[in-house]
Scaffold this active site. Structure first.
Site, PDB file in Angstrom:
ATOM      1  N   HIS A 130       0.814  -1.219   0.000  1.00 51.73           N
ATOM      2  CA  HIS A 130       0.000   0.000   0.000  1.00 51.73           C
ATOM      3  C   HIS A 130       0.854   1.280   0.000  1.00 51.73           C
ATOM      4  O   HIS A 130       1.958   1.305   0.560  1.00 51.73           O
ATOM      5  CB  HIS A 130      -0.865  -0.028   1.266  1.00 51.73           C
ATOM      6  CG  HIS A 130      -1.946   1.000   1.315  1.00 51.73           C
ATOM      7  ND1 HIS A 130      -1.840   2.162   2.038  1.00 51.73           N
ATOM      8  CD2 HIS A 130      -3.173   1.016   0.736  1.00 51.73           C
ATOM      9  CE1 HIS A 130      -2.960   2.861   1.909  1.00 51.73           C
ATOM     10  NE2 HIS A 130      -3.792   2.192   1.135  1.00 51.73           N
ATOM     11  N   SER A 178      -4.556  -5.573  -1.360  1.00 59.04           N
ATOM     12  CA  SER A 178      -5.717  -4.724  -1.620  1.00 59.04           C
ATOM     13  C   SER A 178      -6.183  -4.731  -3.068  1.00 59.04           C
ATOM     14  O   SER A 178      -7.341  -4.457  -3.340  1.00 59.04           O
ATOM     15  CB  SER A 178      -5.437  -3.295  -1.184  1.00 59.04           C
ATOM     16  OG  SER A 178      -4.337  -2.783  -1.890  1.00 59.04           O
ATOM     17  N   LYS A 238     -11.954  -0.416   8.109  1.00 57.77           N
ATOM     18  CA  LYS A 238     -12.553  -1.278   7.096  1.00 57.77           C
ATOM     19  C   LYS A 238     -13.565  -2.211   7.770  1.00 57.77           C
ATOM     20  O   LYS A 238     -14.636  -1.750   8.161  1.00 57.77           O
ATOM     21  CB  LYS A 238     -11.440  -1.970   6.310  1.00 57.77           C
ATOM     22  CG  LYS A 238     -10.732  -0.910   5.464  1.00 57.77           C
ATOM     23  CD  LYS A 238      -9.497  -1.322   4.760  1.00 57.77           C
ATOM     24  CE  LYS A 238      -9.011  -0.140   3.913  1.00 57.77           C
ATOM     25  NZ  LYS A 238      -7.577   0.073   3.976  1.00 57.77           N
TER      26      LYS A 238
HETATM   27  C1  PLP Z   1      -6.711   1.309   3.847  1.00 62.75           C
HETATM   28  C2  PLP Z   1      -5.305   0.884   4.068  1.00 62.75           C
HETATM   29  C3  PLP Z   1      -4.447   1.621   4.883  1.00 62.75           C
HETATM   30  C4  PLP Z   1      -4.812   2.977   5.402  1.00 62.75           C
HETATM   31  O1  PLP Z   1      -5.627   2.898   6.511  1.00 62.75           O
HETATM   32  P1  PLP Z   1      -6.476   4.194   6.923  1.00 62.75           P
HETATM   33  O2  PLP Z   1      -6.904   3.880   8.312  1.00 62.75           O
HETATM   34  O3  PLP Z   1      -7.585   4.304   5.955  1.00 62.75           O
HETATM   35  O4  PLP Z   1      -5.548   5.369   6.866  1.00 62.75           O
HETATM   36  C5  PLP Z   1      -3.205   1.089   5.167  1.00 62.75           C
HETATM   37  N1  PLP Z   1      -2.814  -0.090   4.649  1.00 62.75           N
HETATM   38  C6  PLP Z   1      -3.594  -0.800   3.804  1.00 62.75           C
HETATM   39  C7  PLP Z   1      -3.101  -2.085   3.227  1.00 62.75           C
HETATM   40  C8  PLP Z   1      -4.860  -0.325   3.483  1.00 62.75           C
HETATM   41  O5  PLP Z   1      -5.631  -1.003   2.642  1.00 62.75           O
END
Ligand code: PLP
Length: 390
Positions: A130, A178, A238
């Site tokens: 990410h 992701s 999420k």
């Molecule tokens: C969504 C995501 C993040 C970021 O998290 P937030 O709490 O939205 O800032 C970090 N790592 C991965 C793999 C993600 O999918």
């Protein structure tokens, strides 16, 4: 103006981004007068759209936690009892010494690596990690090598080749990826790192926590290696339907991060009310096995449909890419899906490698059964050929 030229260029290439406006109604999204099923959300367990659950929380939340701001950093006056309680709960459930929570996954991933990696550190990161991890690596003084996505043998040879020349190596990966929805072999990575005293393992379970594992603790639980990951990370935004992020780690690492992690020290703590909600959700995670099972069986159906329709599908999870290839065709396929009532978005380079443009379906346990059947049919239906569309 430089910015104006850049925006014009992006628009010409069809890559201009804007903030989409949409109305949310549970699993439905309203946009441009059309009502569509949201198959692009990260609300994997359907908890964010569960009004009853939120009302239950609000009725029971103690007066002490009804605060909408922490008004300060955790290191000053922003550290409330509920922050500590959540960390104690996390450490207990994961069976580890300590846990530390942050304002977001972005804070987590841009904060830990710069704190623990110095000029004598080598970071080995999967090619597809990410953006927040990439930024964390850039902010650190470490050298970094990106290994081919999920190429364990390349990783192994890089570790063998470089471990003696650096004081510390850190392997960085996601567990459920992701964009491809495939799953990292965390148990094998843990075995690899255990063979070398100076190799550490950093795992981001943003898409797996809540969803995978017997008690919803993620892929590390599923693969039986919860105790072996030095930085076991996840996010609350999420499946957990809240905001924030965590790492579970050793007591020593916890104390070190409190002293050195800039994205923890120099930012206002999350409001106690949000933290209380995260605690409420996390404490019930074990009880949502039925939602995890439902999501898994739904994902299996959708993956089957994608494969039968002839698309390559690397997914092993509830994140199901439909890899079309060319960007123009992907945009057309996305438009067709929206016409059929499914809110999906095309994902194009540079987010994914050239020639692998795709629709990214991300499923939630809240999707009605009949809608999943309709989705399967829409995926398998032959595309309407577009007249001179390319
Ligand atoms: C969504 C995501 C993040 C970021 O998290 P937030 O709490 O939205 O800032 C970090 N790592 C991965 C793999 C993600 O999918």
């Amino acid at each position: 103006m430089q910015e104006e030229q850049i925006l014009h260029a992006l628009a010409r290439e069809g890559n201009l981004r804007t903030l989409p406006e949409a109305e949310h109604d549970g699993v439905w999204i309203g946009q441009d007068g059309r009502r569509m099923l949201n198959v692009a959300s990260n609300d994997y367990l359907g908890l964010a759209s569960d009004r009853g659950l939120q009302e239950e929380f609000l009725r029971g939340v103690p007066e002490r936690d009804r605060l909408l701001s922490a008004s300060s950093s955790r290191l000053l006056t922003g550290n409330f009892a509920v922050h500590r309680e959540l960390e104690v709960l996390l450490a207990g459930r994961f069976g580890r010494e300590s846990a530390l929570t942050f304002s977001s996954g972005y804070h987590l991933n841009t904060g830990i690596l710069p704190a623990v990696a110095d000029g004598h550190t080598l970071i080995l990161a999967d090619k597809l990690v990410h953006a927040s991890l990439i930024d964390g690596i850039r902010l650190s003084a470490a050298r970094c090598i990106r290994y081919r996505h999920q190429d364990y043998r390349q990783l192994q040879s890089l570790v063998e080749k470089h471990h003696a020349a650096f004081s510390r190596l850190i392997i960085v990966t996601e567990s459920v990826f992701s964009m491809d929805g495939d799953v990292a072999p965390l148990a094998a990575l843990a075995e690899l790192k255990k063979a070398y005293p100076n190799v550490m393992l950093y795992v981001d379970e943003a898409h797996a926590v809540g969803v995978r594992g017997r008690h919803g603790l993620g892929i590390a639980e599923e693969q039986g290696c919860l105790a072996d990951i030095d930085f076991l990370c996840g996010t609350f935004g999420k499946a957990l339907a809240s905001v924030g992020a965590y790492v579970v780690c050793s007591r020593l690492m916890h104390d070190y991060l409190v002293n050195r992690m800039r994205t923890l020290i120099f930012t206002t703590a999350l409001p106690p009310l949000n933290v209380a909600w995260t605690k409420f959700v996390f404490s019930r995670l074990d009880g949502w096995k039925d939602r995890r099972i439902r999501l898994a069986s739904m994902a299996e159906k959708v993956r089957g449909a994608v494969r039968r329709a002839g698309y390559p599908c690397p997914s092993e999870s509830h994140i199901v890419p439909l890899v079309v290839g060319e960007s123009e065709k992907t945009v057309l396929k996305a438009a067709e899906m929206r016409q059929n009532g499914f809110y999906v978005l095309p994902v194009r380079p540079p987010t994914v490698p050239e020639g692998t443009s795709r629709l990214r379906l991300s499923l939630t346990a809240a999707l009605p059964e009949a809608e999943v059947e309709r989705l399967v049919e829409a995926i398998e239906a032959p595309s309407i050929p577009s007249e001179g569309g390319t």
